[in-house]
Design a protein around this motif. Structure first.
Motif, PDB file in Angstrom:
ATOM      1  N   VAL A   1      -4.807  11.874  -2.881  1.00  0.00           N
ATOM      2  CA  VAL A   1      -5.739  11.013  -2.146  1.00  0.00           C
ATOM      3  C   VAL A   1      -7.104  11.681  -2.256  1.00  0.00           C
ATOM      4  O   VAL A   1      -7.351  12.730  -1.663  1.00  0.00           O
ATOM      5  CB  VAL A   1      -5.324  10.836  -0.674  1.00  0.00           C
TER       6      VAL A   1
ATOM      7  N   VAL B   1       2.032  14.954  -1.273  1.00  0.00           N
ATOM      8  CA  VAL B   1       0.707  14.361  -1.082  1.00  0.00           C
ATOM      9  C   VAL B   1      -0.342  15.453  -1.139  1.00  0.00           C
ATOM     10  O   VAL B   1      -0.212  16.492  -0.480  1.00  0.00           O
ATOM     11  CB  VAL B   1       0.626  13.588   0.251  1.00  0.00           C
TER      12      VAL B   1
ATOM     13  N   THR C   1      -6.507   8.003   5.535  1.00  0.00           N
ATOM     14  CA  THR C   1      -5.849   7.508   4.326  1.00  0.00           C
ATOM     15  C   THR C   1      -4.703   8.419   3.920  1.00  0.00           C
ATOM     16  O   THR C   1      -3.631   7.953   3.519  1.00  0.00           O
ATOM     17  CB  THR C   1      -6.864   7.386   3.173  1.00  0.00           C
TER      18      THR C   1
ATOM     19  N   ALA D   1      -0.862   7.269   3.765  1.00  0.00           N
ATOM     20  CA  ALA D   1      -0.108   7.510   2.529  1.00  0.00           C
ATOM     21  C   ALA D   1       1.166   8.282   2.831  1.00  0.00           C
ATOM     22  O   ALA D   1       2.246   7.958   2.305  1.00  0.00           O
ATOM     23  CB  ALA D   1      -0.971   8.269   1.527  1.00  0.00           C
TER      24      ALA D   1
ATOM     25  N   ILE E   1      -1.555   2.027  -2.096  1.00  0.00           N
ATOM     26  CA  ILE E   1      -0.529   2.980  -1.666  1.00  0.00           C
ATOM     27  C   ILE E   1       0.852   2.359  -1.806  1.00  0.00           C
ATOM     28  O   ILE E   1       1.802   3.001  -2.282  1.00  0.00           O
ATOM     29  CB  ILE E   1      -0.788   3.431  -0.215  1.00  0.00           C
TER      30      ILE E   1
END
Length: 859
Positions: free
Chosen positions: A264, A303, A289, A293, A246
């Motif tokens: 992700v 994202v 996660t 991130a 990341i």
């Protein structure tokens, strides 16, 4: 597991908006239960702030797409992949053009706006069936077929291609950018263990080398390609690996600004793969996660979590901080995860609304890049994107009509525009501003660049290769070696000579001057020539360049073909034997524009030597025409190009280049262009621009590389030393570069160039534009034999702040040399004798055409 106290501390830092480090991110990745809920809350807050900042509060986006699996053949052998297969399992190695267009047309009929081209990496390197198919259909390689099909989709359906062809080189990105608004490649992981250890998921897959994949992300940023990347979790990486991946993406996103989204993605085991027995990545783990991130990448990042891989946990992923669901197809399956069907778009909208958000359709290129336009969006795609984009938001237009639109190179018509008299006004009124209005972002993130520079400096210091700390004894020893065996100097000895000062510097200059006398005698030469910089519109992002302008900037200009030819004629009338023509990488100029420029000059002045087009321009021309470097150079030679300037070299070390410039060609590409030019019979000069973010070892290695190339090809006519002019250079204004080399360094490096190149390159040239007259005289007594040209209109260095004028008359050049007592001779580009008629014309004009002469005020 991490300690509870460490997790509480990391959560508190996330709550307070403080920057996290890798250790803290690693701790947060292990949050579960109530602590995971807290982590998601912090991530959601960061996401919401980012959406408000761009005017999309409460909006989660997606792209309506079709999936075009152009080929399922691949040279890699990933342990979890079910997409790649063998030729005997396919009807044909590649989809045919008709099959590609049928998928695209069906998608257009269903309202899709993205054509996602997915394929294996360079299958022709592994499978002869792929190579044979490409040969039979007239394509040099897989990427040529990708490019051709992207154009067909644009022209016949109106869908916007998003290209996922795997690992791409810098030049590949140059080729493909004009046909696709965006591209992508998953980083997956930075773990070298998964790549290097036998049995690892990436073992035996050359394209899964983390260093190679990071280089792709960086090259995409350098090329201004809106780029999608991401990480894949649950394939055997550690949580620390995950955090480091990341942060690696964050570094590239900050430095270049080109990461348009970060996916992700959770591993899902598939039958008939080597990793079929591994458990799927846990969805709580996925949420953690995503949240980390989001916190690490910040509010401006987009994202994404693929909605077909999250079971029913849509709300959990939204809480974790996603703001995009990625591409969703109403037509084609997810060919990478075929066992996981896409959700229906209406169902996805309902689930998104249930979590308190609205679902909005975007294009394959994210709204921020749509609204920014150049340099992120190639002009050849502007019409295609504008037809589908809301001009206010950059999102997809709800009323967009999908229809094919022509894709073509610009027509090559040169229309004069802008400040076309800059070449004369630069010496009087000067430039309008000391920097471009987009200074703060067009060159990348200055703070990230400082971090890169600092890391490079630490590495140099650790290696002991930094300049300084050289003893007098080391300098004396190096002087003895230089006198006895010039070409045999070690790197350390050469570096020591660059520190020579006082009497030692005088001795170094004397050694160099003796070698100069052996090589070329006492004559000091110059050429009567004219620089013609046909445009300064450029979006490459060279951080040292004060010449480049946006098309809308006050100092921007482009010359017409007639103006270029007229300036060449003026130069001819003034006795010139050469025009040196270079320009910015103007996004509107086709790859064939360079040929037209050369032809225009030859048509007007048939006997003029055309010294034109840097290796960067050659790469640009070849990429835009989809020609090979050799093919393009052969066409340029046929059009009238007689030699190439070896500019765009700067320092031939990518660690330096990627600080000095955002998007210029890598060192190996410069070498390939130059060596290919020599092979096809086009001689070149060679150059080095020094004294900015480099060190003495870089100079030595650069000069030695030039020597090696000369020993291989014999195509260099001269070596030109170009001290960095700092005054208006963006990288200096940002406080990163130093203010050019010192007078001592200038004397030393000119002498060292003569020594290191002895027996290989005869002619060493100084730049009167960049050096003061007194320094030119000094280096003439330290190995230099050539002063370059009268130039007539030198604009590039003047825009950077050089105060030495934009031309020199023959009289001024001779006066500069007079103190040395050496004879002065006018030469041709090839260092021959000009025809008597040329000498007479040059004497009559004093080497400078009347249109550029400064008019002195009356006393």
């Amino acid at each position: 597991m991490s300690s509870d106290s460490a997790l509480r501390r990391a959560l508190a830092r996330a709550r307070d908006g403080k920057a996290l480090d890798v250790t803290e991110a690693t701790v947060l990745l292990q949050a579960r239960g109530e602590q995971l809920d807290t982590l998601l809350e912090h991530a959601s807050r960061v996401r919401d702030a980012g959406l408000r900042a761009v005017g999309r509060a409460g909006v989660i986006t997606y792209s309506r797409k079709v999936f075009i699996p152009l080929t399922r053949l691949c040279r890699d052998r990933c342990g979890y992949c079910t997409f790649a297969t063998a030729p005997h399992k396919l009807d044909a190695p590649f989809l045919s053009p008709d099959e590609v267009l049928e998928i695209a047309r069906q998608g257009a009929a269903m309202g899709c706006k993205e054509a996602l081209f997915t394929l294996g990496d360079r299958p022709e390197d592994r499978w002869h069936q792929a190579r044979e198919w490409l040969d039979a259909h007239g394509y040099d390689d897989t990427l040529s077929y990708v490019r051709a099909m992207a154009i067909r989709v644009l022209e016949e359906t109106g869908l916007l291609p998003h290209l996922n062809p795997g690992v791409l080189s810098w030049r590949d990105l140059q080729r493909l950018k004009p046909v696709a608004p965006s591209m992508g490649m998953m980083l997956e992981t930075t773990s070298r263990r998964l790549f290097e250890e036998k049995g690892g998921p990436h073992y035996g897959s050359p394209d899964k080398d983390p260093a190679v994949r990071m280089r792709v992300l960086e090259d995409a940023g350098r090329t201004n390609v809106p780029f999608t990347t991401g990480i894949l979790i649950g394939i055997g990486e550690t949580v620390t690996d995950r955090a480091e991946s990341i942060f690696a993406i964050r570094r590239v996103a900050r430095e270049y600004g080109g990461i348009q989204e970060v996916i992700v993605q959770n591993f899902r085991a598939k039958p008939d793969t080597a990793m079929r027995g591994l458990p799927d990545a846990d969805l709580q783990e996925l949420a953690a996660t995503i949240a980390v991130a989001r916190l690490v990448l910040g509010p401006r990042a987009r994202v994404q979590a693929p909605p077909n891989l999250v079971d029913d946990e849509y709300a959990l992923m939204i809480r974790a901080g996603i703001d995009d669901w990625g591409g969703v197809s109403p037509l084609t399956p997810d060919h990478v995860n075929p066992e996981r069907p896409w959700p229906q778009i209406d169902d996805l909208a309902a689930r998104t609304e249930a979590a308190g958000f609205r679902l909005r359709e975007r294009l394959t290129i994210y709204p921020e890049y749509v609204l920014a336009g150049e340099p992120w969006l190639d002009p050849r795609l502007l019409g295609h994107v504008a037809a589908l984009a809301d001009p206010d938001t950059g999102l997809a237009r709800e009323d967009a009509v999908l229809e094919g639109r022509p894709w073509q190179e610009p027509d090559g018509g040169f229309v004069a525009s802008g400040r076309v008299d800059l070449h004369v006004e630069v010496d009087t009124s000067g430039r309008t501003h000391d920097r471009r209005d987009d200074f703060d972002h067009v060159y990348g993130d200055w703070n990230a660049l400082r971090d890169r520079r600092d890391g490079s400096d630490r590495a140099v210091a650790a290696s002991g290769a930094a300049a300084g700390g050289v003893t007098a004894g080391e300098v004396r020893g190096a002087l003895r070696r230089a006198a006895a065996d010039p070409a045999g100097l070690t790197d350390a000895e050469a570096v020591a000579l660059l520190s020579a000062d006082g009497q030692a510097l005088d001795e170094l200059a004397a050694i160099a001057d003796d070698l100069r006398r052996q090589a070329v005698g006492d004559e000091v030469t110059y050429v009567v020539n004219r620089n013609i910089n046909f445009t300064n519109v450029c979006y490459t992002g060279c951080r040292f360049c004060a010449f480049a302008q946006r098309r809308t900037d006050a100092d921007a200009y482009t010359l017409s073909l007639d103006q270029v030819a007229e300036r060449a004629w003026e130069a001819w009338e003034a006795g010139a034997t050469e025009v040196c023509m270079q320009g910015g990488i103007h996004p509107d100029l086709p790859g064939t524009a360079y040929f037209e420029i050369a032809r225009a000059v030859k048509a007007r002045t048939p006997d003029m030597h055309v010294h034109a087009f840097s290796p960067m321009e050659v790469i640009n021309g070849a990429a835009r025409t989809n020609m090979s470097i050799r093919g393009w150079l052969e066409a340029a030679k046929e059009a009238g190009v007689d030699s190439l300037p070896g500019t765009a070299a700067e320092i031939l070390d990518d660690d330096v280049r990627w600080v000095l410039t955002k998007g210029k060609l890598p060192a190996k590409e410069w070498v390939e262009v130059i060596t290919t030019a020599h092979q096809v019979g086009i001689p070149t000069t060679s150059t080095m621009m020094y004294g900015h973010v480099d060190n003495h070892l870089h100079w030595v290695r650069h000069i030695k590389l030039i020597r090696r190339l000369q020993e291989e090809t014999g195509g260099f006519s001269e070596f030109v030393l170009l001290p960095f002019v700092h005054t208006s250079a963006p990288i200096y204004l940002a406080g990163i570069a130093r203010p050019g080399p010192t007078a001592q360094e200038n004397r030393a490096v000119h002498a060292l160039a003569r020594i290191l190149l002895h027996g290989a390159i005869k002619n060493i040239q100084c730049s009167w534009v960049k050096l003061r007259d007194d320094l030119c005289r000094q280096v003439l007594q330290g190995g230099v034999n050539d002063l370059g040209g009268t130039l007539m209109e030198e604009t590039i260095s003047r825009m950077a702040g050089s105060e030495n004028g934009s031309y020199k008359t023959i009289t001024e050049l001779r006066e500069m040399v007079a103190v040395t007592g050496r004879p002065v001779r006018q030469r041709t580009t090839e260092y021959g004798e000009p025809a008597p008629e040329r000498l007479r014309a040059a004497a009559a004009s004093d080497g400078v055409c009347g249109s550029v002469r400064r008019v002195l005020p009356m006393a």
